[in-house]
Design a protein around this motif. Sequence first.
Motif, PDB file in Angstrom:
ATOM      1  N   SER A 224       0.872  -1.211  -0.010  1.00 51.64           N
ATOM      2  CA  SER A 224      -0.105  -0.154   0.104  1.00 51.64           C
ATOM      3  C   SER A 224       0.778   1.299   0.072  1.00 51.64           C
ATOM      4  O   SER A 224       1.787   1.538   0.602  1.00 51.64           O
ATOM      5  CB  SER A 224      -0.825   0.003   1.395  1.00 51.64           C
ATOM      6  OG  SER A 224      -1.844  -1.025   1.141  1.00 51.64           O
ATOM      7  N   THR A 225       0.354   2.324  -0.907  1.00 56.45           N
ATOM      8  CA  THR A 225       1.122   3.641  -0.797  1.00 56.45           C
ATOM      9  C   THR A 225       0.223   4.678  -0.483  1.00 56.45           C
ATOM     10  O   THR A 225       0.800   5.778  -0.403  1.00 56.45           O
ATOM     11  CB  THR A 225       1.839   3.889  -2.517  1.00 56.45           C
ATOM     12  OG1 THR A 225       0.649   3.397  -3.281  1.00 56.45           O
ATOM     13  CG2 THR A 225       2.790   2.566  -2.540  1.00 56.45           C
ATOM     14  N   SER A 226      -0.737   4.546  -0.064  1.00 54.48           N
ATOM     15  CA  SER A 226      -1.707   5.824  -0.185  1.00 54.48           C
ATOM     16  C   SER A 226      -1.649   6.176   1.409  1.00 54.48           C
ATOM     17  O   SER A 226      -1.319   5.396   2.409  1.00 54.48           O
ATOM     18  CB  SER A 226      -3.286   5.626  -0.369  1.00 54.48           C
ATOM     19  OG  SER A 226      -3.669   4.476   0.630  1.00 54.48           O
TER      20      SER A 226
ATOM     21  N   ALA B 287      -3.158   2.949  -5.443  1.00 55.66           N
ATOM     22  CA  ALA B 287      -2.260   3.711  -6.176  1.00 55.66           C
ATOM     23  C   ALA B 287      -3.425   5.196  -6.338  1.00 55.66           C
ATOM     24  O   ALA B 287      -2.547   6.196  -6.457  1.00 55.66           O
ATOM     25  CB  ALA B 287      -1.961   3.240  -7.529  1.00 55.66           C
ATOM     26  N   THR B 288      -4.578   5.116  -6.761  1.00 55.18           N
ATOM     27  CA  THR B 288      -5.270   6.097  -7.110  1.00 55.18           C
ATOM     28  C   THR B 288      -5.725   7.141  -6.281  1.00 55.18           C
ATOM     29  O   THR B 288      -5.922   8.486  -6.285  1.00 55.18           O
ATOM     30  CB  THR B 288      -6.816   5.959  -7.651  1.00 55.18           C
ATOM     31  OG1 THR B 288      -7.547   4.786  -6.879  1.00 55.18           O
ATOM     32  CG2 THR B 288      -6.522   5.079  -9.087  1.00 55.18           C
TER      33      THR B 288
ATOM     34  N   PHE C 144       5.105  10.566  -4.225  1.00 57.89           N
ATOM     35  CA  PHE C 144       5.649   9.546  -3.650  1.00 57.89           C
ATOM     36  C   PHE C 144       5.433   8.419  -4.436  1.00 57.89           C
ATOM     37  O   PHE C 144       6.119   7.510  -4.677  1.00 57.89           O
ATOM     38  CB  PHE C 144       4.710   9.270  -2.376  1.00 57.89           C
ATOM     39  CG  PHE C 144       5.114   8.063  -1.706  1.00 57.89           C
ATOM     40  CD1 PHE C 144       6.361   7.924  -1.093  1.00 57.89           C
ATOM     41  CD2 PHE C 144       4.261   7.143  -1.081  1.00 57.89           C
ATOM     42  CE1 PHE C 144       6.790   6.828  -0.103  1.00 57.89           C
ATOM     43  CE2 PHE C 144       4.627   6.005  -0.617  1.00 57.89           C
ATOM     44  CZ  PHE C 144       5.932   5.804  -0.108  1.00 57.89           C
ATOM     45  N   LEU C 145       4.165   8.177  -5.287  1.00 62.42           N
ATOM     46  CA  LEU C 145       3.985   7.057  -6.210  1.00 62.42           C
ATOM     47  C   LEU C 145       5.024   6.985  -7.223  1.00 62.42           C
ATOM     48  O   LEU C 145       5.511   5.970  -7.529  1.00 62.42           O
ATOM     49  CB  LEU C 145       2.660   7.498  -6.768  1.00 62.42           C
ATOM     50  CG  LEU C 145       2.187   6.072  -7.807  1.00 62.42           C
ATOM     51  CD1 LEU C 145       1.903   5.034  -6.998  1.00 62.42           C
ATOM     52  CD2 LEU C 145       0.697   6.481  -8.406  1.00 62.42           C
ATOM     53  N   CYS C 146       5.472   8.212  -7.694  1.00 66.11           N
ATOM     54  CA  CYS C 146       6.661   8.321  -8.644  1.00 66.11           C
ATOM     55  C   CYS C 146       7.916   7.577  -8.171  1.00 66.11           C
ATOM     56  O   CYS C 146       8.708   6.783  -8.839  1.00 66.11           O
ATOM     57  CB  CYS C 146       6.786   9.806  -9.208  1.00 66.11           C
ATOM     58  SG  CYS C 146       5.617  10.211 -10.335  1.00 66.11           S
TER      59      CYS C 146
ATOM     60  N   LYS D 215      -0.174   8.636 -17.846  1.00 66.73           N
ATOM     61  CA  LYS D 215       0.526   9.527 -18.764  1.00 66.73           C
ATOM     62  C   LYS D 215       1.476  10.096 -17.906  1.00 66.73           C
ATOM     63  O   LYS D 215       2.623  10.326 -18.338  1.00 66.73           O
ATOM     64  CB  LYS D 215      -0.546  10.329 -19.251  1.00 66.73           C
ATOM     65  CG  LYS D 215      -1.308  10.081 -20.623  1.00 66.73           C
ATOM     66  CD  LYS D 215      -2.094  10.907 -21.345  1.00 66.73           C
ATOM     67  CE  LYS D 215      -2.814  10.608 -22.576  1.00 66.73           C
ATOM     68  NZ  LYS D 215      -3.757  11.393 -22.739  1.00 66.73           N
ATOM     69  N   ARG D 216       1.234  10.887 -17.054  1.00 71.84           N
ATOM     70  CA  ARG D 216       2.083  11.593 -15.973  1.00 71.84           C
ATOM     71  C   ARG D 216       3.227  10.877 -15.520  1.00 71.84           C
ATOM     72  O   ARG D 216       4.305  11.168 -15.336  1.00 71.84           O
ATOM     73  CB  ARG D 216       1.234  12.269 -14.757  1.00 71.84           C
ATOM     74  CG  ARG D 216       0.286  13.449 -15.403  1.00 71.84           C
ATOM     75  CD  ARG D 216      -0.443  13.880 -14.130  1.00 71.84           C
ATOM     76  NE  ARG D 216       0.510  14.705 -13.431  1.00 71.84           N
ATOM     77  CZ  ARG D 216       0.246  15.043 -12.060  1.00 71.84           C
ATOM     78  NH1 ARG D 216      -1.137  14.497 -11.516  1.00 71.84           N
ATOM     79  NH2 ARG D 216       0.909  15.449 -11.100  1.00 71.84           N
ATOM     80  N   ILE D 217       2.784   9.597 -14.851  1.00 70.16           N
ATOM     81  CA  ILE D 217       3.910   8.814 -14.574  1.00 70.16           C
ATOM     82  C   ILE D 217       4.754   8.297 -15.324  1.00 70.16           C
ATOM     83  O   ILE D 217       6.151   8.240 -15.122  1.00 70.16           O
ATOM     84  CB  ILE D 217       3.262   7.373 -13.879  1.00 70.16           C
ATOM     85  CG1 ILE D 217       2.279   7.710 -12.441  1.00 70.16           C
ATOM     86  CG2 ILE D 217       4.103   6.305 -13.273  1.00 70.16           C
ATOM     87  CD1 ILE D 217       3.083   7.785 -11.073  1.00 70.16           C
ATOM     88  N   ARG D 218       4.280   7.973 -16.416  1.00 74.73           N
ATOM     89  CA  ARG D 218       5.400   7.471 -17.484  1.00 74.73           C
ATOM     90  C   ARG D 218       6.245   8.631 -17.961  1.00 74.73           C
ATOM     91  O   ARG D 218       7.554   8.397 -18.415  1.00 74.73           O
ATOM     92  CB  ARG D 218       4.531   6.638 -18.529  1.00 74.73           C
ATOM     93  CG  ARG D 218       3.821   5.773 -18.281  1.00 74.73           C
ATOM     94  CD  ARG D 218       3.041   4.986 -19.535  1.00 74.73           C
ATOM     95  NE  ARG D 218       3.706   4.739 -20.581  1.00 74.73           N
ATOM     96  CZ  ARG D 218       3.545   5.345 -21.816  1.00 74.73           C
ATOM     97  NH1 ARG D 218       2.720   6.226 -21.986  1.00 74.73           N
ATOM     98  NH2 ARG D 218       4.401   4.812 -22.832  1.00 74.73           N
TER      99      ARG D 218
END
Length: 521
Positions: free
Chosen positions: A108-110, A150-151, A157-159, A192-195
Amino acid sequence: MTTPNQSDKDRVVIFDTTLRDGEQCPGATMTFEEKLEVANLLDTMGVDIIEAGYPFASDGDFEAVREIAKRTKNAVICGLSRAAHKDIDRCAEAIRVAKRGRIHTFLSTSPVHMKYKLQMEPAQVYEMVISSVTRARNHTDDVEWSAEDATRTEFDFLCRCVEAAIKAGATTINLPDTVGYAVPEEYCDMFKRIRETVPNSDKAVFSVHCHDDLGMAVANSLAGVRGGARQIECTINGIGERAGNASLEEVVMAMRVRNDKLPYWNNIESTSLTHASKMVSAATSFPVQYNKAIVGRNAFAHESGIHQDGMIKNAQTYEIMLPETVGISATSLVMGKHSGRAGLIHKLEELGYKLSKNQIEDVFVRFKALADRKKDIYDEDIEALVDQEMASSHDRIRLVSLTVIAGTHGPQRATMKLDIDGQVKIEEAEGNGPVDATFNCIKSLVPNEAKLELYQVHAVTAGTDAQAEVSVRLSQDGRSVTARAADPDTLVASAKAYLSALNKIVMKNHRDVQVMAEAGH
């Protein structure tokens, strides 16, 4: 295999998690044998990756994943694992025998998950991402890492976590909409933003995994693909936790029918979709809603006079795809008491069933018995017979006979004869109504602590001679199982459904004992 109009960059990998996320749906537990049957069909119909289970969850899950890994010929066999090293090692052991195996580990990352579920600081989570992926990569070069929730994770932090996971060896990055919170536009934009932001993003395949809490799982999955993801995680019939997952049949056919707007392709043999839907429905005893897209009973049915008139003139007036493309025959062969084996076999093939000679013989006997009692035999009647045969093929407890006395003057009384592991036993019991008396008979013949959570009856087809289809859900030791059965006699259908659910519990208990005994040796 690509055609001149299909390039590898537009190929979408289909990752099926029916046997893992789908089976986590309350009451949808499958037997060991049912899992093997479903896995075999998924493999033959072109699923790229089969998530066969969560090996650390139980010895039964471990054995199922290992056996599926051993038998599967084409698909990658994936096991799910938490970030703990012991989970990852157990998962690696289960998939080791696979022709091609994958470890799927998640964390988990949220903010809400890190604070309340993990009770960890972001820095600790970040380090665990690296540690878990590294551990998994030591076992196999095919590692998938998922950022659970993730959402609802902070973007920066996700990046960082995605970059670290890829650097540690993850070849697939899954960014799931774990709680079905996203809408298509923002899910597409996230990918799109992550990539664009993560410097090593080109070294991994990005994946979508969407839940249907707001009814947007399929739309979100396809939006994620537009954003650059090239793997869709989905389930047959969309089964899964809470409101379920993205439906495999829907994402596959959306890409086929609207290829002008969704210019992607996959390897799924779409003519197997209806058969897969029916098999999973029978194995889990979860009925498919009549108006379910692609595989629902009414998906290609037209009752409105206006619609029927249009269909007669040209099917394209109201159908955007041919029923044959999803495994539904456009022709109808009328079945009745004068039909023979050849006709039944043809009808079974038409409906997408592939049965052994023994199974065909058993279905034929049941079909003839039904035809003597019921004038018109519909496709749904035959499907109910086949589903019942497939569900009962491994049963240790079978109904031999049932007699019920009911009416305005009580008490209601049932007399039942069961075959239990080859030994025939008979019992008589009273109850508060005929169904209660029937179930009391079963409890006397097969003492158990199972609690009845659901009892539901509906007619398979129209008419007073229609078969009754009964759904029963039993719970024992915190685990629920659901089963269905059909018969022109509602009480017989009730008894068969109860026994089918009880058989699932008995088989699971028997298998757990076997696994423990083997572990002891």
